[in-house]
Motif scaffolding. Sequence first.
Motif, PDB file in Angstrom:
ATOM      1  N   TYR A   1      84.514   2.319 -24.230  1.00 15.88           N
ATOM      2  CA  TYR A   1      85.864   1.887 -23.890  1.00 15.88           C
ATOM      3  C   TYR A   1      86.026   0.386 -24.092  1.00 15.88           C
ATOM      4  O   TYR A   1      87.032  -0.074 -24.635  1.00 15.88           O
ATOM      5  CB  TYR A   1      86.218   2.282 -22.445  1.00 15.88           C
ATOM      6  CG  TYR A   1      87.611   1.872 -22.063  1.00 15.88           C
ATOM      7  CD1 TYR A   1      88.714   2.556 -22.569  1.00 15.88           C
ATOM      8  CD2 TYR A   1      87.842   0.789 -21.227  1.00 15.88           C
ATOM      9  CE1 TYR A   1      90.009   2.176 -22.243  1.00 15.88           C
ATOM     10  CE2 TYR A   1      89.131   0.401 -20.901  1.00 15.88           C
ATOM     11  CZ  TYR A   1      90.204   1.098 -21.406  1.00 15.88           C
ATOM     12  OH  TYR A   1      91.480   0.719 -21.089  1.00 15.88           O
TER      13      TYR A   1
ATOM     14  N   PHE B   1      79.064   7.513 -17.485  1.00 16.15           N
ATOM     15  CA  PHE B   1      79.972   6.389 -17.246  1.00 16.15           C
ATOM     16  C   PHE B   1      79.504   5.148 -17.993  1.00 16.15           C
ATOM     17  O   PHE B   1      80.316   4.422 -18.562  1.00 16.15           O
ATOM     18  CB  PHE B   1      80.095   6.111 -15.755  1.00 16.15           C
ATOM     19  CG  PHE B   1      81.016   4.974 -15.425  1.00 16.15           C
ATOM     20  CD1 PHE B   1      82.350   5.006 -15.790  1.00 16.15           C
ATOM     21  CD2 PHE B   1      80.550   3.858 -14.757  1.00 16.15           C
ATOM     22  CE1 PHE B   1      83.214   3.955 -15.490  1.00 16.15           C
ATOM     23  CE2 PHE B   1      81.400   2.808 -14.445  1.00 16.15           C
ATOM     24  CZ  PHE B   1      82.728   2.858 -14.813  1.00 16.15           C
TER      25      PHE B   1
ATOM     26  N   ASN C   1      81.936   3.573 -20.567  1.00 12.99           N
ATOM     27  CA  ASN C   1      82.405   2.209 -20.323  1.00 12.99           C
ATOM     28  C   ASN C   1      82.110   1.301 -21.516  1.00 12.99           C
ATOM     29  O   ASN C   1      82.951   0.497 -21.908  1.00 12.99           O
ATOM     30  CB  ASN C   1      81.772   1.665 -19.040  1.00 12.99           C
ATOM     31  CG  ASN C   1      82.494   0.462 -18.506  1.00 12.99           C
ATOM     32  OD1 ASN C   1      83.693   0.326 -18.659  1.00 12.99           O
ATOM     33  ND2 ASN C   1      81.748  -0.424 -17.887  1.00 12.99           N
TER      34      ASN C   1
ATOM     35  N   MET D   1      86.397  11.921 -18.455  1.00 14.90           N
ATOM     36  CA  MET D   1      85.905  10.932 -19.424  1.00 14.90           C
ATOM     37  C   MET D   1      85.836  11.534 -20.823  1.00 14.90           C
ATOM     38  O   MET D   1      86.153  10.857 -21.805  1.00 14.90           O
ATOM     39  CB  MET D   1      84.537  10.395 -19.002  1.00 14.90           C
ATOM     40  CG  MET D   1      84.600   9.415 -17.864  1.00 14.90           C
ATOM     41  SD  MET D   1      83.002   8.644 -17.505  1.00 14.90           S
ATOM     42  CE  MET D   1      82.116  10.011 -16.756  1.00 14.90           C
TER      43      MET D   1
ATOM     44  N   ASN E   1      88.159   5.104 -16.202  1.00 12.69           N
ATOM     45  CA  ASN E   1      87.220   4.056 -15.821  1.00 12.69           C
ATOM     46  C   ASN E   1      87.384   3.700 -14.344  1.00 12.69           C
ATOM     47  O   ASN E   1      86.407   3.620 -13.598  1.00 12.69           O
ATOM     48  CB  ASN E   1      87.461   2.834 -16.708  1.00 12.69           C
ATOM     49  CG  ASN E   1      86.276   1.928 -16.802  1.00 12.69           C
ATOM     50  OD1 ASN E   1      85.600   1.689 -15.828  1.00 12.69           O
ATOM     51  ND2 ASN E   1      86.038   1.412 -17.996  1.00 12.69           N
TER      52      ASN E   1
END
Length: 143
Positions: free
Chosen positions: A133, A126, A130, A82, A95
Amino acid sequence: MSTARTQSERLAFRRAMLRARFAELREGVWTRPANLDQDLDEIITGSCRFVVGRFRDDTPPVADLWDLSSWSAEAWRLIAVMADADTLVAGFVANAEVFRHLQLDPLLPPELLPTDWPGEQLRARFAAFNADYAARLREFSQE
């Protein structure tokens, strides 16, 4: 309760048990600590008898049931992935990999986990990754 299941029924049952984070203690005997409040699939509730038990020495054989060292190593690798995912394609792959790996987390109570367990750190990273992203993807789609 019928024990004669087709191969597809046995496979569906196994998948449901793994999704619910159970581990197979031995053929047909599934177990997990009672630390999760969850609605179980109908395939599980219609096929199982539930008992509350205790291991003789009060220590479940966690290492025999879940491969915690492999899960942990993969989690640390994904944290690095990541950090290095600087393109939309790399972000998409990262992801998907992290999402899939989190589905394999046994979600054990803290007292049964190794002291360096990366589960919470992976989930936190994450969530931030996320969100970032998704913002990058929105920005790209508006160009």
